[in-house]
Design an enzyme around this catalytic site. Structure first.
Site, mmCIF file in Angstrom:
data_model
loop_
_atom_site.group_PDB
_atom_site.id
_atom_site.type_symbol
_atom_site.label_atom_id
_atom_site.label_comp_id
_atom_site.label_asym_id
_atom_site.label_seq_id
_atom_site.Cartn_x
_atom_site.Cartn_y
_atom_site.Cartn_z
ATOM 1 N N VAL A 57 36.786 30.729 24.594
ATOM 2 C CA VAL A 57 36.635 29.446 24.071
ATOM 3 C C VAL A 57 36.182 29.581 22.690
ATOM 4 O O VAL A 57 35.883 30.694 22.208
ATOM 5 C CB VAL A 57 35.715 28.608 24.841
ATOM 6 C CG1 VAL A 57 36.127 28.222 26.378
ATOM 7 C CG2 VAL A 57 34.490 29.433 24.954
ATOM 8 N N SER A 58 36.237 28.245 21.849
ATOM 9 C CA SER A 58 35.514 28.407 20.786
ATOM 10 C C SER A 58 33.923 28.545 20.512
ATOM 11 O O SER A 58 33.437 27.808 21.575
ATOM 12 C CB SER A 58 36.046 27.187 19.663
ATOM 13 O OG SER A 58 37.403 26.796 19.846
ATOM 14 N N ALA A 114 36.586 26.628 13.841
ATOM 15 C CA ALA A 114 37.092 26.333 12.559
ATOM 16 C C ALA A 114 36.780 24.929 11.998
ATOM 17 O O ALA A 114 36.634 24.897 10.648
ATOM 18 C CB ALA A 114 38.716 26.435 12.656
ATOM 19 N N HIS A 157 44.083 31.971 12.855
ATOM 20 C CA HIS A 157 44.866 33.025 13.434
ATOM 21 C C HIS A 157 45.809 33.523 12.569
ATOM 22 O O HIS A 157 45.377 33.970 11.166
ATOM 23 C CB HIS A 157 45.892 32.312 14.550
ATOM 24 C CG HIS A 157 45.093 31.686 15.819
ATOM 25 N ND1 HIS A 157 43.931 32.427 16.165
ATOM 26 C CD2 HIS A 157 45.313 30.819 16.479
ATOM 27 C CE1 HIS A 157 43.416 31.866 17.082
ATOM 28 N NE2 HIS A 157 44.281 30.718 17.496
#
Length: 286
Positions: A57-58, A114, A157
């Site tokens: 996960v983030s 992000a 990415h």
């Protein structure tokens, strides 16, 4: 306990590289895995709903899920020089954060690391703030910027290596801002596992993840078929650069600097009202 653990991670090269040995039963004594591939915005939602035993996960989603999941001290993505980028079509805007004032920006998820890094950067660097924020799948962001559907895009990415192919220009690097203002590495993706598995099991999972990483480093060619099978037609050279950037010493062990980076990000984000505050022991591992 003999049932395979349900795990979800992305098809990105760094995840398939990290988990190749474990997913294919080559890590001695490690539990079998039942793997589901999903982009990280999907796995973030899975974590919030309490689905799956183990998830990538983030880091940004941790404040919502740490009651039910523990952060593993390895297996994730955290490093230096690997932050998200803000891209535009206009070369004149490169290096000019003020040009984003009132503009529409596409982001991959509002629950992504992000996005947190972007919001913290924009609060400091964009006078008056950006305009609308729209969520798009990350592979649609660069075409949307190129085609003028949005003014700018936040990319992650392998887009770090390919944005020039779309005729786009780097306006700012969120990672450079984070490192310059904190001195800490950039926290991106975390591995979490259900606390209900128990402390002993969680330690076993952490060791399996760490061993899988080290086995991939010891013989990278073994993982290559798995990496390229799921790399969505990515150029093998780009896949190698992706792995080289996102799989590093922090993947094997977060360590003191890694934990400081995670706490720093989430504390700053909480102060801006972007995430709930963390409890004092929320990141503690079994």
């Amino acid at each position: 306990m003999n049932e395979p653990l349900k795990i979800a991670y992305s098809p990105c090269p760094n995840d398939t590289f990290v988990f190749d040995a474990w997913a294919h039963g080559r890590v001695p004594g490690a539990p079998a895995l039942d793997v589901t591939f999903a982009d990280i915005d999907i796995t973030n939602g899975m974590a919030e709903r309490g689905e799956f035993d183990v998830l990538k996960v983030s880091y940004a989603v941790l404040p919502w899920v740490l009651d039910d999941y523990a952060l593993l001290p390895c297996g994730g993505a955290l490093g230096r020089g690997c932050g998200p980028l803000v891209l535009t079509r206009e070369s004149a805007n490169a290096g000019d954060p003020a040009s984003l004032r009132g503009k529409t920006v596409a982001v991959p998820s509002e629950r992504s690391t992000a996005y947190l890094l972007f919001r913290l950067w924009a609060a400091a660097e964009v006078p008056g703030g950006v305009g609308d924020v729209v969520v798009l799948p990350f592979h649609e962001i660069m075409p949307a910027v190129r085609d003028g559907k949005v003014d700018a895009g936040l990319v992650i990415h392998e887009a770090r290596f390919t944005y020039q192919d779309y005729g786009l220009h780097r306006l700012a690097d969120m990672g450079e801002h984070w490192e310059a203002t904190t001195g800490l590495p950039i926290p991106l993706g975390a591995i979490i596992a259900k606390r209900s598995l128990g402390a002993e099991r969680l330690r076993e999972l952490a060791e399996a993840a760490r061993t899988s990483v080290r086995m991939a480093w010891d013989d990278p060619e073994v993982s290559r078929p798995y990496v390229l099978e799921h790399a969505q037609e990515m150029d093998p050279a780009v896949a190698d650069r992706h792995i080289g950037l996102y799989v590093n010493e922090f993947t094997a062990d977060l360590g003191e600097d890694g934990y400081a980076a995670v706490r720093g990000l989430l504390t700053r984000a909480a102060a801006e009202g972007l995430v709930p505050p963390l409890g004092p022991d929320a990141l503690a591992f079994a």
